[in-house]
Each structure stands twice: as structure tokens, then as C-alpha cells.
Design an enzyme around this catalytic site. Sequence first.
Site, PDB file in Angstrom:
ATOM      1  N   VAL A 239     -45.262   0.510 -49.729  1.00 54.24           N
ATOM      2  CA  VAL A 239     -46.006   1.031 -50.882  1.00 54.24           C
ATOM      3  C   VAL A 239     -46.070   2.548 -50.728  1.00 54.24           C
ATOM      4  O   VAL A 239     -46.637   3.048 -49.760  1.00 54.24           O
ATOM      5  CB  VAL A 239     -47.430   0.446 -50.920  1.00 54.24           C
ATOM      6  CG1 VAL A 239     -48.215   1.019 -52.097  1.00 54.24           C
ATOM      7  CG2 VAL A 239     -47.367  -1.081 -51.015  1.00 54.24           C
ATOM      8  N   ASP A 240     -45.475   3.287 -51.660  1.00 57.92           N
ATOM      9  CA  ASP A 240     -45.500   4.749 -51.518  1.00 57.92           C
ATOM     10  C   ASP A 240     -46.805   5.330 -52.054  1.00 57.92           C
ATOM     11  O   ASP A 240     -47.655   4.612 -52.577  1.00 57.92           O
ATOM     12  CB  ASP A 240     -44.254   5.395 -52.147  1.00 57.92           C
ATOM     13  CG  ASP A 240     -44.229   5.279 -53.665  1.00 57.92           C
ATOM     14  OD1 ASP A 240     -45.274   4.976 -54.276  1.00 57.92           O
ATOM     15  OD2 ASP A 240     -43.142   5.497 -54.238  1.00 57.92           O
ATOM     16  N   SER A 241     -46.962   6.645 -51.904  1.00 59.80           N
ATOM     17  CA  SER A 241     -48.272   7.241 -52.187  1.00 59.80           C
ATOM     18  C   SER A 241     -48.661   7.106 -53.658  1.00 59.80           C
ATOM     19  O   SER A 241     -49.829   6.896 -53.971  1.00 59.80           O
ATOM     20  CB  SER A 241     -48.271   8.711 -51.762  1.00 59.80           C
ATOM     21  OG  SER A 241     -47.293   9.431 -52.495  1.00 59.80           O
TER      22      SER A 241
ATOM     23  N   ARG B  20     -42.042   3.017 -63.274  1.00 59.49           N
ATOM     24  CA  ARG B  20     -41.983   4.448 -62.952  1.00 59.49           C
ATOM     25  C   ARG B  20     -40.834   5.170 -63.643  1.00 59.49           C
ATOM     26  O   ARG B  20     -40.478   6.291 -63.273  1.00 59.49           O
ATOM     27  CB  ARG B  20     -41.972   4.679 -61.448  1.00 59.49           C
ATOM     28  CG  ARG B  20     -41.027   3.803 -60.662  1.00 59.49           C
ATOM     29  CD  ARG B  20     -41.056   4.182 -59.188  1.00 59.49           C
ATOM     30  NE  ARG B  20     -42.326   3.858 -58.558  1.00 59.49           N
ATOM     31  CZ  ARG B  20     -42.738   4.395 -57.417  1.00 59.49           C
ATOM     32  NH1 ARG B  20     -42.015   5.289 -56.787  1.00 59.49           N
ATOM     33  NH2 ARG B  20     -43.887   4.034 -56.889  1.00 59.49           N
TER      34      ARG B  20
END
Lengths: 80, 408
Positions: A38-40, B69
Site C-alpha cells: 500500500v503506497d502513501s 488513480r
Amino acid sequence: MATREEITSGLAEILEEVAGVNPDDVAEGKSFTDDLDVDSLSMVEVVVAAEEKFGVKIPDNEVQNLKTVGDAVNYIEANH
Amino acid sequence: MSNVDVVVTGLGATTPLGGDVASTWDAMLAGRSGVGRLTLDWADQLTVKIGAQLKVDPSEVIDRVRMRRLDRSEAIALIAAKQAWADSGLEDAGLDKERLAVSFGSGIGGALTLLNQDDILEESGQRKVSPHTVPMLMPNGPAAWVGIELQARAGVHAMASACATGAEAMSLALDIIRSGRADVVVAGGTEAVIHPLPYAGFANMRAMSTRNDEPEKASRPWDKGRDGFVFGEGAGAIVLERADHAKARGARIYARLAGAGITSDGFDIVQPDPECKGGIRAMSKAIRDAGLTGADIVHVNAHATSTPAGDMGEIIGIKAAIGTHPVITSTKSMSGHLLGAAGALESIATILAIRDSVVPPTINLDDPDDKLDLDVAAHKARQLDIPAAMNNSFGFGGHNVALVFTRP
């Protein structure tokens, strides 16, 4: 009051929705970044979703202390 | 004229006519329209209720978590670029990624994200705004994602020249390879802003067709009944490669990008120069850059968007810069106007016209403008031997880009 198991499974749902983490991989000992990838930016989404789901406030200066799923469960259990 | 030859070795696209290049090209040759009634509920509130929406939604190609995203324009840029990359055969060619660049633009950029996140901000406050908002709306986002996906390390460039963007991306790629800065450039354009705000803006300029009851007939370049362009979404990508590099690896070569010409009108923010002076200079420069003369250009894929003012100026320009002999067409009659992606998609159509010796049709040209005195491939595709062809793109702001493609 949610049990630790309920909080963990709630976090697993959020992690699947936000970051595509397999719910079977979510356990208290797992690190968000190192084990679950899980990235920031995704972590920000996880925190906002967890606040809503569990009715807690997780201030930004607390987020850095939440290294593992267990850390998050502890915080939510103590504050919701 | 440069002594470095640049060739086309890969093509990719996702458009209102198809989810890839093959299906898009088949639809063009068959004269099918990609225009329809908008399937979005807000369309009922606007004067323009038609558009050219993607045939294959990006969510069918890219997984749900990744889509969170990516702005829609970024997602389809990635889809087109990955297709072009796979088509080029470069994946297994051991290319040094420090010799790979990206040149990829958008006319309007991540406006869909900007507007949708603004709705969230207004309704729910700051906390609910996606932390991915900025990389989704920034205009270099599509180019950057393509660069990351392909690990391009020779520079990633994002240009914005409205409806000339896709063509300018090709021109910059040509410059980059000629200058020796890269051996391969993935170049393209992307646009995905079907949203009530840009619709309202263009509609209030009276730039868009309101032929709401006959969407398939709304895009009709050079026809007397034309009443504006049809808004479309899509992306196109082309792999451009130094010719000796492509030959050394035994690549399949579609065509050469032989020359490019860029000029600016210095005239008006939206009106084209009625005498097409900037367009004429761009076309003439591109022909000279290719080492050719007007007589060599046998086909032009025109910019012609189906607006009353714009279409006929280009006719003046083609006659002045090239002559009265080329067979011209406007594939926007089928695809609608893909704005920043138009120059990329129409470059692909020009390349395939050369490869297959066929000019795709201009549909809906039922009653040609009295001043139209050039040979248009109206209604049906036309067989034609095409050693060299031109693609024109013009954009709001007075941007003019002409590209010359030839047989390899």
C-alpha cells in the site's frame, strides 16, 4: 463496539477496495507498505475510509505510527 | 531535409470506432459512424445531446484498482501506447531505455478529474478529495504514465496545442530522433472530457453540431448542411523509430514520417485565418522537409471538422500548397473530433491509407459546399496508389501542423 476480528475484516474490505489487496493476506502482523504494497497515497485513502467506517478520527500525526494492520486495529479499538 | 530517416513501427488506438487500430480502420473503410446520442443523463439538460463515445470503455481493459488513480485521458493513453508498443515488437528487442522517449499530449487534459473532484469538494469537504487528484489532472499525466509503463528514460514530453496536439507530438518525436537524443519515441494524443462543462462551453461558442436527431449524420465536413463539429473521445499512439535501428532488428515498417511543418497564425484565439496563410506555410514546410514537391502528395487526410468557418479555408490552403490533384478525406466524418487525439488518430489513418492503397471515405457529404473544388473520397473508400500523403491538424490558438508520411 466492534471486536478486533471485525475491525480487521473491515480494514480488509477497505484495502481490497482501495488498493486491490487480497483480503486473505490481511492479518494483524502485516505491514501496510512492506507486506501489502500500500503506497502513501493509497494509505491516505485507507485512513479516510476507515474513519468513516469505524466512526473514529485518525489525525495525520497518528497515521505515521500505523505501520501494521495490528497498529491500526489497536488505534481504532481504543478510539471508536 | 534531414539525413536521418524516421519510420513508423507500431500503431495503437482506442476510439469511438473500435477498441484497437484494426477495428477502427475496418470501421473507417466501411464508412461507419462512431457518433450517437450521449448515454449520459446530463445530456438532456444541454442543447448538444450527441457525441462520439469510446467503443470500448477503458474499465474493460484496465483493472478497477488501477483506474482509481488514472484520469480517463490517462487510462486510454496507456491503452493506446501499450498496443503500439506491443505492435512494434520492441518489447523483446533489448532496447536501451535511455534511448526511448515519449511525446504525448492532450488538448484539455485531466478536466474530468478536476470537475469530478470539485463536485466532491463542494459536497463533502477536503477530506474526501482523492489524494490522486493532482497526478490525475496534470496535463503531463498521460505522457508521464506512458513513460513509466514503458520505462522511457530519454525524456517525456507533453505538449498542448488544442486540436493540433496529436500531430505536434509526431513532429516533436521526429525532431528528437533526428537530433540524436533517442532512437525510439512513443508519440500520441489523448482526449476524454465528455462532461457537461466543456460541452456547454463549446456549445455556447456555437462550435458544435446540434443535429441531435440524426447523430450519425452530424459530422459532415464540407457539406452545405454542416453545423459544427461532433465532440469525441479517444487516444492514438505511434511508435516512431530511427530507420536504421528498425531495419537492424528486422522490424515491420509501416511508413516513413518524412517531414513535418509547424507554424502559428498570430491572428486570433479561435478563428482560423480565412485565407489559411498559416496552414499553407505549415503544409509547404512539411513538403520541403520531406524533400518532396506538392506534386508528390497524392492524398490528404484533412483537418476538416465540419464547422461552417473552418472547413473551406483548408481547401484554399491545400490548393495553394499542394495543388488540385490530391484525393482528400476527413475521417472526422466517422470518428467525430477527438481534439488533442485527432492528429494522432488521423496520422494512423494516413499511414494505413499508404499501406493499404486506399483512401477512407468522408461520409455524409451529400450536398457539397459550392466552393469545394477538390476531389473528396465521398461516401465510399477509394482504391488509390499512395506513395506520399499528408495529415493536417489545426488548433485553437492558431496552431498549424502538417505531417508528410511516405512509403518506407
